[in-house]
Motif scaffolding. Sequence first.
Motif, PDB file in Angstrom:
ATOM      1  N   ARG A 128     -15.827   1.142  27.397  1.00 48.26           N
ATOM      2  CA  ARG A 128     -16.289   1.838  28.605  1.00 48.26           C
ATOM      3  C   ARG A 128     -17.070   3.107  28.257  1.00 48.26           C
ATOM      4  NH1 ARG A 128     -14.414   0.624  33.584  1.00 48.26           N
ATOM      5  NH2 ARG A 128     -14.517   2.805  34.253  1.00 48.26           N
ATOM      6  N   GLU A 129     -16.806   3.650  27.063  1.00 52.41           N
ATOM      7  CA  GLU A 129     -17.521   4.842  26.617  1.00 52.41           C
ATOM      8  C   GLU A 129     -18.687   4.503  25.691  1.00 52.41           C
ATOM      9  OE1 GLU A 129     -14.500   7.216  24.827  1.00 52.41           O
ATOM     10  OE2 GLU A 129     -13.541   7.745  26.740  1.00 52.41           O
ATOM     11  N   GLY A 130     -18.993   3.205  25.568  1.00 54.08           N
ATOM     12  CA  GLY A 130     -20.095   2.783  24.721  1.00 54.08           C
ATOM     13  C   GLY A 130     -19.761   2.743  23.246  1.00 54.08           C
ATOM     14  N   ASN A 131     -18.486   2.763  22.898  1.00 58.40           N
ATOM     15  CA  ASN A 131     -18.057   2.730  21.499  1.00 58.40           C
ATOM     16  C   ASN A 131     -17.608   1.312  21.158  1.00 58.40           C
ATOM     17  OD1 ASN A 131     -16.888   2.963  18.988  1.00 58.40           O
ATOM     18  ND2 ASN A 131     -15.472   4.618  19.553  1.00 58.40           N
ATOM     19  N   PHE A 132     -18.393   0.619  20.351  1.00 60.82           N
ATOM     20  CA  PHE A 132     -18.097  -0.769  20.001  1.00 60.82           C
ATOM     21  C   PHE A 132     -17.614  -0.914  18.564  1.00 60.82           C
ATOM     22  CE2 PHE A 132     -21.397  -0.622  23.258  1.00 60.82           C
ATOM     23  CZ  PHE A 132     -20.791  -1.361  24.264  1.00 60.82           C
ATOM     24  N   ALA A 133     -17.255   0.192  17.930  1.00 64.38           N
ATOM     25  CA  ALA A 133     -16.749   0.153  16.560  1.00 64.38           C
ATOM     26  C   ALA A 133     -15.374  -0.514  16.541  1.00 64.38           C
ATOM     27  CB  ALA A 133     -16.651   1.566  15.995  1.00 64.38           C
ATOM     28  N   LEU A 134     -15.099  -1.261  15.469  1.00 65.81           N
ATOM     29  CA  LEU A 134     -13.827  -1.992  15.355  1.00 65.81           C
ATOM     30  C   LEU A 134     -12.794  -1.253  14.518  1.00 65.81           C
ATOM     31  CD1 LEU A 134     -15.080  -5.664  14.822  1.00 65.81           C
ATOM     32  CD2 LEU A 134     -14.487  -4.499  16.951  1.00 65.81           C
ATOM     33  N   SER A 135     -13.189  -0.188  13.876  1.00 59.88           N
ATOM     34  CA  SER A 135     -12.261   0.560  13.031  1.00 59.88           C
ATOM     35  C   SER A 135     -11.053   1.020  13.839  1.00 59.88           C
ATOM     36  CB  SER A 135     -12.962   1.787  12.440  1.00 59.88           C
ATOM     37  OG  SER A 135     -12.069   2.552  11.667  1.00 59.88           O
ATOM     38  N   GLY A 136      -9.853   0.741  13.331  1.00 58.52           N
ATOM     39  CA  GLY A 136      -8.623   1.142  13.990  1.00 58.52           C
ATOM     40  C   GLY A 136      -8.066   0.125  14.967  1.00 58.52           C
ATOM     41  N   LEU A 137      -8.770  -1.009  15.116  1.00 54.70           N
ATOM     42  CA  LEU A 137      -8.330  -2.029  16.069  1.00 54.70           C
ATOM     43  C   LEU A 137      -7.757  -3.271  15.388  1.00 54.70           C
ATOM     44  CD1 LEU A 137     -11.272  -1.903  18.655  1.00 54.70           C
ATOM     45  CD2 LEU A 137      -9.105  -0.632  18.693  1.00 54.70           C
ATOM     46  N   MET A 138      -7.534  -3.193  14.090  1.00 46.49           N
ATOM     47  CA  MET A 138      -7.044  -4.355  13.337  1.00 46.49           C
ATOM     48  C   MET A 138      -5.679  -4.800  13.840  1.00 46.49           C
ATOM     49  SD  MET A 138      -7.865  -6.311  10.649  1.00 46.49           S
ATOM     50  CE  MET A 138      -8.854  -5.323   9.519  1.00 46.49           C
ATOM     51  N   GLY A 139      -5.520  -6.098  14.053  1.00 45.31           N
ATOM     52  CA  GLY A 139      -4.238  -6.674  14.448  1.00 45.31           C
ATOM     53  C   GLY A 139      -3.756  -7.676  13.416  1.00 45.31           C
ATOM     54  N   PHE A 140      -2.826  -8.546  13.818  1.00 45.47           N
ATOM     55  CA  PHE A 140      -2.326  -9.598  12.921  1.00 45.47           C
ATOM     56  C   PHE A 140      -2.134 -10.868  13.733  1.00 45.47           C
ATOM     57  CE2 PHE A 140       1.367  -7.095  14.350  1.00 45.47           C
ATOM     58  CZ  PHE A 140       2.150  -8.074  14.949  1.00 45.47           C
ATOM     59  N   ASP A 141      -2.113 -12.006  13.051  1.00 46.90           N
ATOM     60  CA  ASP A 141      -1.832 -13.275  13.717  1.00 46.90           C
ATOM     61  C   ASP A 141      -0.376 -13.291  14.160  1.00 46.90           C
ATOM     62  OD1 ASP A 141      -4.389 -13.983  13.093  1.00 46.90           O
ATOM     63  OD2 ASP A 141      -3.849 -15.722  11.858  1.00 46.90           O
ATOM     64  N   LEU A 142      -0.145 -13.559  15.432  1.00 50.39           N
ATOM     65  CA  LEU A 142       1.229 -13.719  15.908  1.00 50.39           C
ATOM     66  C   LEU A 142       1.824 -15.013  15.362  1.00 50.39           C
ATOM     67  CD1 LEU A 142       3.236 -12.189  17.679  1.00 50.39           C
ATOM     68  CD2 LEU A 142       2.405 -13.465  19.654  1.00 50.39           C
ATOM     69  N   HIS A 143       0.988 -16.006  15.176  1.00 43.79           N
ATOM     70  CA  HIS A 143       1.424 -17.283  14.604  1.00 43.79           C
ATOM     71  C   HIS A 143       2.061 -17.058  13.226  1.00 43.79           C
ATOM     72  CE1 HIS A 143       1.181 -21.689  13.965  1.00 43.79           C
ATOM     73  NE2 HIS A 143       1.026 -21.341  12.702  1.00 43.79           N
ATOM     74  N   GLY A 144       3.252 -17.590  13.050  1.00 45.77           N
ATOM     75  CA  GLY A 144       3.941 -17.472  11.769  1.00 45.77           C
ATOM     76  C   GLY A 144       4.818 -16.247  11.630  1.00 45.77           C
ATOM     77  N   ARG A 145       4.762 -15.327  12.577  1.00 47.25           N
ATOM     78  CA  ARG A 145       5.600 -14.129  12.517  1.00 47.25           C
ATOM     79  C   ARG A 145       7.024 -14.441  12.975  1.00 47.25           C
ATOM     80  NH1 ARG A 145       3.323  -9.344  10.095  1.00 47.25           N
ATOM     81  NH2 ARG A 145       1.145  -9.971   9.804  1.00 47.25           N
ATOM     82  N   THR A 146       7.957 -13.632  12.526  1.00 47.27           N
ATOM     83  CA  THR A 146       9.364 -13.798  12.898  1.00 47.27           C
ATOM     84  C   THR A 146       9.710 -12.797  13.991  1.00 47.27           C
ATOM     85  OG1 THR A 146       9.959 -14.537  10.668  1.00 47.27           O
ATOM     86  CG2 THR A 146      11.747 -13.728  12.075  1.00 47.27           C
ATOM     87  N   VAL A 147      10.179 -13.328  15.122  1.00 49.20           N
ATOM     88  CA  VAL A 147      10.532 -12.488  16.265  1.00 49.20           C
ATOM     89  C   VAL A 147      12.037 -12.606  16.522  1.00 49.20           C
ATOM     90  CG1 VAL A 147      10.092 -11.940  18.681  1.00 49.20           C
ATOM     91  CG2 VAL A 147       8.265 -12.934  17.271  1.00 49.20           C
ATOM     92  N   GLY A 148      12.704 -11.472  16.638  1.00 51.96           N
ATOM     93  CA  GLY A 148      14.134 -11.458  16.922  1.00 51.96           C
ATOM     94  C   GLY A 148      14.387 -11.072  18.368  1.00 51.96           C
ATOM     95  N   LEU A 149      15.136 -11.900  19.088  1.00 49.89           N
ATOM     96  CA  LEU A 149      15.470 -11.639  20.484  1.00 49.89           C
ATOM     97  C   LEU A 149      16.935 -11.264  20.585  1.00 49.89           C
ATOM     98  CD1 LEU A 149      13.660 -14.666  22.192  1.00 49.89           C
ATOM     99  CD2 LEU A 149      12.755 -12.370  21.746  1.00 49.89           C
ATOM    100  N   ILE A 150      17.209 -10.095  21.132  1.00 53.37           N
ATOM    101  CA  ILE A 150      18.590  -9.661  21.337  1.00 53.37           C
ATOM    102  C   ILE A 150      18.917  -9.881  22.811  1.00 53.37           C
ATOM    103  CG2 ILE A 150      20.207  -7.734  21.200  1.00 53.37           C
ATOM    104  CD1 ILE A 150      18.514  -6.562  18.967  1.00 53.37           C
ATOM    105  N   GLY A 151      19.700 -10.900  23.071  1.00 49.81           N
ATOM    106  CA  GLY A 151      19.990 -11.322  24.438  1.00 49.81           C
ATOM    107  C   GLY A 151      19.285 -12.630  24.729  1.00 49.81           C
ATOM    108  N   LEU A 152      20.061 -13.683  24.997  1.00 48.56           N
ATOM    109  CA  LEU A 152      19.490 -15.005  25.212  1.00 48.56           C
ATOM    110  C   LEU A 152      19.885 -15.562  26.574  1.00 48.56           C
ATOM    111  CD1 LEU A 152      20.093 -16.475  21.646  1.00 48.56           C
ATOM    112  CD2 LEU A 152      17.893 -15.773  22.633  1.00 48.56           C
ATOM    113  N   GLY A 153      19.800 -14.697  27.585  1.00 52.21           N
ATOM    114  CA  GLY A 153      19.976 -15.158  28.953  1.00 52.21           C
ATOM    115  C   GLY A 153      18.709 -15.849  29.418  1.00 52.21           C
TER     116      GLY A 153
END
Length: 330
Positions: A128-153
Amino acid sequence: MNVIFFSAKPYDIHFFKDANKQHRHHLKFLEVPLNESTAVLAKEQDAVCVFVNDTVNAKVLQILTDAGVKIVALRCAGYNNVDLTAAQEKGIKVARVPAYSPYAVAEHTLALILTLNRKTHRAYNRVREGNFALSGLMGFDLHGRTVGLIGLGKIGLVTARILKGFGCKVLGYDITEIEEAEQIGVVLIDLDSLYRQADIISLHCPLTPQTYHLINDESIAKMKDGVMLINTSRGAIIDTKAVIKGLKTEKISYLGLDVYEEEGDLFFEDLSNKVIQDDVFMRLLSFNNVLITGHQAFFTTNALQSIAQISLQNITDLEQGKVLVNEVLP
């Protein structure tokens, strides 16, 4: 029955009036929260309908008893704000909405995870401010990650199914044995092992004396370095000061909250023209890897329709002398 609503917002009024066409109760809506000062407003009412941050302690219940109130109808699943023992002693029934839309909360959980990971909130503001730089926006693939859920209702299980669809390995912990969890591929595990193995930890348990500050200095120390922590359940399950320490040491690399342990003075109100006095909350907001929403995980049309219908049905059941299937006992 005469029903008075505390902490009522315009959306509450809309959905409850619509649902009441079937039940035909006499509804009265108040914006003020229920507490020791406002409980007198329930005079000559048969039922009070309250939300998560209303106070229903012994003193309030005594005032409600004197006013002739027969039932406290919670338009939410949690009931940690109600003194159930005092209610039972005074003969006031307490009923809740145990399952309005587990999909609403589960999907919001994934929204927090994906937004924190891919930093879409920060990217939106940049573009929105005209800044299209990608620096600082790095993420990771959620696929293959281990997620722990506390509470299984219900919410935890829906969250697990969504995460399995993303290709995640899902670990789960609950105080009771949940057969359905194993059937959908959740690996049941003890808490310490979950803390050690999970890349992402998401909380879906109720607030009880046992879960109060479940996430604290000790439990955070057991977690993976760089863990993502998500809470869409109840704020006080997390010791906020301990989490701030974890953020400062970078033990916690991502924090997503839809609830906060001192949210009663903040959430559901427009405070944009005021100075927020909660220094701990403001410290949380200072981190660029923290994402906070104002207890909106439940906020879908489907959920609000269900909440209104079930809340009024609880009141109707009492009026007609039927068994209160959603009654909460101490």
